[in-house]
Design a protein around this motif. Sequence first.
Motif, PDB file in Angstrom:
ATOM      1  N   ALA A  55       0.833  -1.202   0.000  1.00 29.37           N
ATOM      2  CA  ALA A  55       0.000   0.000   0.000  1.00 29.37           C
ATOM      3  C   ALA A  55       0.863   1.246   0.000  1.00 29.37           C
ATOM      4  CB  ALA A  55      -0.928  -0.002   1.218  1.00 29.37           C
ATOM      5  N   THR A  56       0.274   2.340  -0.455  1.00 30.88           N
ATOM      6  CA  THR A  56       0.916   3.642  -0.455  1.00 30.88           C
ATOM      7  C   THR A  56       0.181   4.536   0.533  1.00 30.88           C
ATOM      8  OG1 THR A  56       1.535   3.400  -2.771  1.00 30.88           O
ATOM      9  CG2 THR A  56       1.494   5.646  -1.888  1.00 30.88           C
ATOM     10  N   PHE A  57       0.945   5.286   1.311  1.00 31.43           N
ATOM     11  CA  PHE A  57       0.375   6.205   2.298  1.00 31.43           C
ATOM     12  C   PHE A  57       1.015   7.565   2.135  1.00 31.43           C
ATOM     13  CE2 PHE A  57       0.104   1.948   3.995  1.00 31.43           C
ATOM     14  CZ  PHE A  57      -1.193   1.886   4.479  1.00 31.43           C
ATOM     15  N   THR A  58       0.256   8.601   2.462  1.00 26.40           N
ATOM     16  CA  THR A  58       0.764   9.966   2.377  1.00 26.40           C
ATOM     17  C   THR A  58       0.431  10.726   3.652  1.00 26.40           C
ATOM     18  OG1 THR A  58      -1.280  10.749   1.332  1.00 26.40           O
ATOM     19  CG2 THR A  58       0.526  10.070  -0.141  1.00 26.40           C
ATOM     20  N   GLY A  59       1.106  11.861   3.819  1.00 23.48           N
ATOM     21  CA  GLY A  59       0.786  12.796   4.895  1.00 23.48           C
ATOM     22  C   GLY A  59       0.952  12.228   6.288  1.00 23.48           C
ATOM     23  N   TRP A  60      -0.007  12.577   7.138  1.00 20.80           N
ATOM     24  CA  TRP A  60       0.038  12.225   8.556  1.00 20.80           C
ATOM     25  C   TRP A  60       0.085  10.713   8.761  1.00 20.80           C
ATOM     26  CZ3 TRP A  60       1.668  13.539  12.946  1.00 20.80           C
ATOM     27  CH2 TRP A  60       1.078  13.152  14.153  1.00 20.80           C
ATOM     28  N   THR A  61      -0.716   9.964   8.005  1.00 19.69           N
ATOM     29  CA  THR A  61      -0.719   8.506   8.157  1.00 19.69           C
ATOM     30  C   THR A  61       0.656   7.936   7.815  1.00 19.69           C
ATOM     31  OG1 THR A  61      -3.088   8.405   7.680  1.00 19.69           O
ATOM     32  CG2 THR A  61      -1.848   6.354   7.467  1.00 19.69           C
ATOM     33  N   ALA A  62       1.284   8.449   6.765  1.00 18.19           N
ATOM     34  CA  ALA A  62       2.634   7.995   6.400  1.00 18.19           C
ATOM     35  C   ALA A  62       3.617   8.273   7.526  1.00 18.19           C
ATOM     36  CB  ALA A  62       3.094   8.676   5.115  1.00 18.19           C
ATOM     37  N   GLN A  63       3.497   9.430   8.152  1.00 16.69           N
ATOM     38  CA  GLN A  63       4.398   9.783   9.250  1.00 16.69           C
ATOM     39  C   GLN A  63       4.220   8.832  10.434  1.00 16.69           C
ATOM     40  OE1 GLN A  63       4.338  13.918  10.365  1.00 16.69           O
ATOM     41  NE2 GLN A  63       5.648  13.583  12.146  1.00 16.69           N
ATOM     42  N   ILE A  64       2.989   8.516  10.767  1.00 13.98           N
ATOM     43  CA  ILE A  64       2.720   7.589  11.877  1.00 13.98           C
ATOM     44  C   ILE A  64       3.353   6.229  11.590  1.00 13.98           C
ATOM     45  CG2 ILE A  64       0.937   6.340  13.157  1.00 13.98           C
ATOM     46  CD1 ILE A  64      -0.970   8.721  12.422  1.00 13.98           C
ATOM     47  N   ILE A  65       3.138   5.710  10.389  1.00 16.09           N
ATOM     48  CA  ILE A  65       3.675   4.395  10.024  1.00 16.09           C
ATOM     49  C   ILE A  65       5.195   4.395  10.112  1.00 16.09           C
ATOM     50  CG2 ILE A  65       3.944   2.746   8.125  1.00 16.09           C
ATOM     51  CD1 ILE A  65       1.044   3.579   7.286  1.00 16.09           C
ATOM     52  N   GLN A  66       5.837   5.458   9.637  1.00 18.69           N
ATOM     53  CA  GLN A  66       7.301   5.534   9.710  1.00 18.69           C
ATOM     54  C   GLN A  66       7.780   5.454  11.156  1.00 18.69           C
ATOM     55  OE1 GLN A  66       9.010   8.597   6.783  1.00 18.69           O
ATOM     56  NE2 GLN A  66       6.781   8.922   6.667  1.00 18.69           N
ATOM     57  N   HIS A  67       7.102   6.154  12.061  1.00 21.26           N
ATOM     58  CA  HIS A  67       7.484   6.135  13.477  1.00 21.26           C
ATOM     59  C   HIS A  67       7.366   4.713  14.041  1.00 21.26           C
ATOM     60  CE1 HIS A  67       7.820   8.084  17.522  1.00 21.26           C
ATOM     61  NE2 HIS A  67       7.199   6.965  17.878  1.00 21.26           N
ATOM     62  N   GLU A  68       6.272   4.034  13.714  1.00 23.37           N
ATOM     63  CA  GLU A  68       6.057   2.684  14.258  1.00 23.37           C
ATOM     64  C   GLU A  68       6.999   1.660  13.631  1.00 23.37           C
ATOM     65  OE1 GLU A  68       4.603   3.036  16.885  1.00 23.37           O
ATOM     66  OE2 GLU A  68       3.579   4.911  16.400  1.00 23.37           O
ATOM     67  N   VAL A  69       7.311   1.797  12.359  1.00 28.39           N
ATOM     68  CA  VAL A  69       8.283   0.891  11.730  1.00 28.39           C
ATOM     69  C   VAL A  69       9.657   1.104  12.369  1.00 28.39           C
ATOM     70  CG1 VAL A  69       9.481   0.325   9.572  1.00 28.39           C
ATOM     71  CG2 VAL A  69       6.992   0.551   9.595  1.00 28.39           C
ATOM     72  N   ASP A  70       9.990   2.367  12.681  1.00 27.72           N
ATOM     73  CA  ASP A  70      11.237   2.622  13.430  1.00 27.72           C
ATOM     74  C   ASP A  70      11.252   1.829  14.723  1.00 27.72           C
ATOM     75  OD1 ASP A  70      12.417   4.300  11.580  1.00 27.72           O
ATOM     76  OD2 ASP A  70      12.020   6.150  12.698  1.00 27.72           O
ATOM     77  N   HIS A  71      10.138   1.832  15.439  1.00 25.44           N
ATOM     78  CA  HIS A  71      10.062   1.037  16.683  1.00 25.44           C
ATOM     79  C   HIS A  71      10.381  -0.430  16.401  1.00 25.44           C
ATOM     80  CE1 HIS A  71       8.812   3.333  20.182  1.00 25.44           C
ATOM     81  NE2 HIS A  71       7.940   4.023  19.449  1.00 25.44           N
TER      82      HIS A  71
END
Length: 139
Positions: A117-133
């Motif tokens: 899937a492709t995500f943009t904006g705020w949702t993309a930012q949230i996913i990046q933070h959680e993948v970092d975790h």
Amino acid sequence: MQRPIMTSRSFLRMPCAEAGPGDESVARDLVDTLEANRSRCVGMAANMIGVDKRIIAFVDEEMDGRISVMFNPVITACDGAFDTEEGCLSLDGERRTLRYHRIEVDYQDRRLRARHATFTGWTAQIIQHEVDHCNGIVI
């Protein structure tokens, strides 16, 4: 079942193991814990509830605020870099980080079926933070 929030930096810095069959209860607990903390949190990774599995849950703005779950998410493409500051339920304060406006993610759904899937904006930012975790990166 709602679980306590993990605050041990040494635990949070460990990369998580791949999720698999039998980890559905972890996903349910993750959603329950996110729902209980929704007033101050928009995403969580399993290690934030003390489980070292690659599972994330997040408020999906593109799905009218529904909580979505990903097993074994991997960001495969990104563009539109920007600097921002983020907080984390597991840590005090905010820290600067680099994020991307658009990301593509390979992951598995709750039945462990492959998805992209492709995500943009705020949702993309949230996913990046959680993948970092999941990768043991503490922001």
